[in-house]
Design a protein around this motif. Structure first.
Motif, PDB file in Angstrom:
ATOM      1  N   VAL A  11      22.810  88.649 -32.124  1.00 43.51           N
ATOM      2  CA  VAL A  11      23.739  88.732 -30.995  1.00 43.51           C
ATOM      3  C   VAL A  11      22.911  88.790 -29.717  1.00 43.51           C
ATOM      4  O   VAL A  11      22.587  89.847 -29.181  1.00 43.51           O
TER       5      VAL A  11
ATOM      6  N   MET B 222      23.919  82.951 -29.037  1.00 47.52           N
ATOM      7  CA  MET B 222      25.351  82.668 -28.925  1.00 47.52           C
ATOM      8  C   MET B 222      25.602  81.337 -28.215  1.00 47.52           C
ATOM      9  O   MET B 222      26.499  80.588 -28.590  1.00 47.52           O
TER      10      MET B 222
ATOM     11  N   TRP C  75      24.494  79.620 -32.449  1.00 41.79           N
ATOM     12  CA  TRP C  75      25.597  80.011 -33.329  1.00 41.79           C
ATOM     13  C   TRP C  75      26.379  78.787 -33.804  1.00 41.79           C
ATOM     14  O   TRP C  75      26.841  77.983 -32.983  1.00 41.79           O
TER      15      TRP C  75
ATOM     16  N   TRP D  76      31.459  81.510 -35.132  1.00 39.07           N
ATOM     17  CA  TRP D  76      32.480  81.790 -34.118  1.00 39.07           C
ATOM     18  C   TRP D  76      33.848  82.021 -34.773  1.00 39.07           C
ATOM     19  O   TRP D  76      34.607  82.896 -34.341  1.00 39.07           O
TER      20      TRP D  76
ATOM     21  N   VAL E 173      33.890  85.536 -36.159  1.00 38.45           N
ATOM     22  CA  VAL E 173      34.123  86.520 -35.099  1.00 38.45           C
ATOM     23  C   VAL E 173      35.591  86.540 -34.692  1.00 38.45           C
ATOM     24  O   VAL E 173      36.182  87.614 -34.482  1.00 38.45           O
TER      25      VAL E 173
ATOM     26  N   LEU F  19      37.603  88.601 -36.980  1.00 37.32           N
ATOM     27  CA  LEU F  19      37.375  90.036 -36.837  1.00 37.32           C
ATOM     28  C   LEU F  19      38.041  90.633 -35.598  1.00 37.32           C
ATOM     29  O   LEU F  19      38.363  91.822 -35.577  1.00 37.32           O
ATOM     30  N   ILE F  20      38.249  89.820 -34.583  1.00 41.11           N
ATOM     31  CA  ILE F  20      38.765  90.328 -33.314  1.00 41.11           C
ATOM     32  C   ILE F  20      40.099  91.071 -33.459  1.00 41.11           C
ATOM     33  O   ILE F  20      40.258  92.166 -32.899  1.00 41.11           O
TER      34      ILE F  20
ATOM     35  N   HIS G  52      22.518  95.546 -34.757  1.00 43.38           N
ATOM     36  CA  HIS G  52      23.714  96.188 -35.304  1.00 43.38           C
ATOM     37  C   HIS G  52      23.538  97.697 -35.424  1.00 43.38           C
ATOM     38  O   HIS G  52      24.517  98.436 -35.437  1.00 43.38           O
TER      39      HIS G  52
END
Length: 222
Positions: free
Chosen positions: A55, A60, A64, A69, A72, A75-76, A124
């Motif tokens: 990250v 990005m 990526w 993408w 992600v 997960l949002i 992370h």
């Protein structure tokens, strides 16, 4: 050896901000199982090639893949839902202003100093530590979030080490400040590059600042 003191400070800071002294503690099955699940998850997802990315702004913007993408984006909704639960809980108990102040202060002292650096890498362990301490309500879904985030912190430190958020930019700064002798080779190599009469010296490349806007830039990319 090098990171033990910082890990202790991280744990103490997490304990205070997360108000663990007001909660049930960490020595019970629900917390331990959630923590273990986070550890297994963090290691397991690295088996997928499209998830083997960092990250950072450069990664990005330039590296990526579309699959990451999409991952992600999936997960949002979960992340937003958990945040809204915390906001609603804080508002209902007149804690919203206090929690907002805590969050703003954390951002000012723990994020803003790094935000403008081109070397920024959101490890992370760092994200888990920073986010987890604010999931500090004594209800099951907040405790689960805290345990999950602390599991990410443990995984990051145990598997990869407590790497600096500013990556090689920070290590280079420390080396220069401490006048580490191994930098002499770096400086000499830049000052005296190989040529027709001087061929027995190694080729040394200068560590240029990362440029996330230029995907073809010849620079170090965290």
């Amino acid at each position: 050896t090098y990171e033990s003191t910082m890990v202790v400070v991280d744990a103490a800071f997490f304990f205070v901000v997360a108000r663990l002294h007001q909660q049930r503690g960490v020595d019970h099955l629900a917390f331990v199982l959630t923590l273990l699940a986070a550890n297994i998850y963090a290691s397991f997802i690295t088996t997928f090639r499209f998830l083997q990315h960092s990250v950072t702004l450069y990664q990005m913007h330039c590296v990526w893949p579309p699959a990451l993408w999409m991952f992600v984006l999936v997960l949002i909704p979960l992340i937003v839902t958990i945040i809204l639960w915390h906001v609603q809980y804080a508002v209902q108990r007149n804690l919203f202003v206090m929690k907002l102040v805590e969050l703003v202060l954390s951002v000012i002292f723990l994020v803003v100093p790094y935000a403008s650096s081109p070397y920024l890498h959101l490890h992370h362990w760092y994200v888990g530590w920073l986010a987890g301490m604010h999931a500090n309500f004594n209800v099951w879904w907040s405790r689960a979030t805290l345990a999950w985030c602390w599991g990410l912190y443990i995984n990051g430190v145990a598997v990869y080490g407590r790497d600096p958020v500013l990556t090689c930019g920070y290590t280079l700064f420390l080396s220069k400040q401490q006048r580490c002798p191994y930098l002499d080779c770096y400086v000499d190599g830049l000052a005296n590059p190989p040529n027709d009469t001087n061929t027995n010296v190694p080729i040394v490349h200068e560590m240029n600042r990362p440029d996330w806007r230029n995907c073809s830039a010849d620079a170090y990319h965290p």
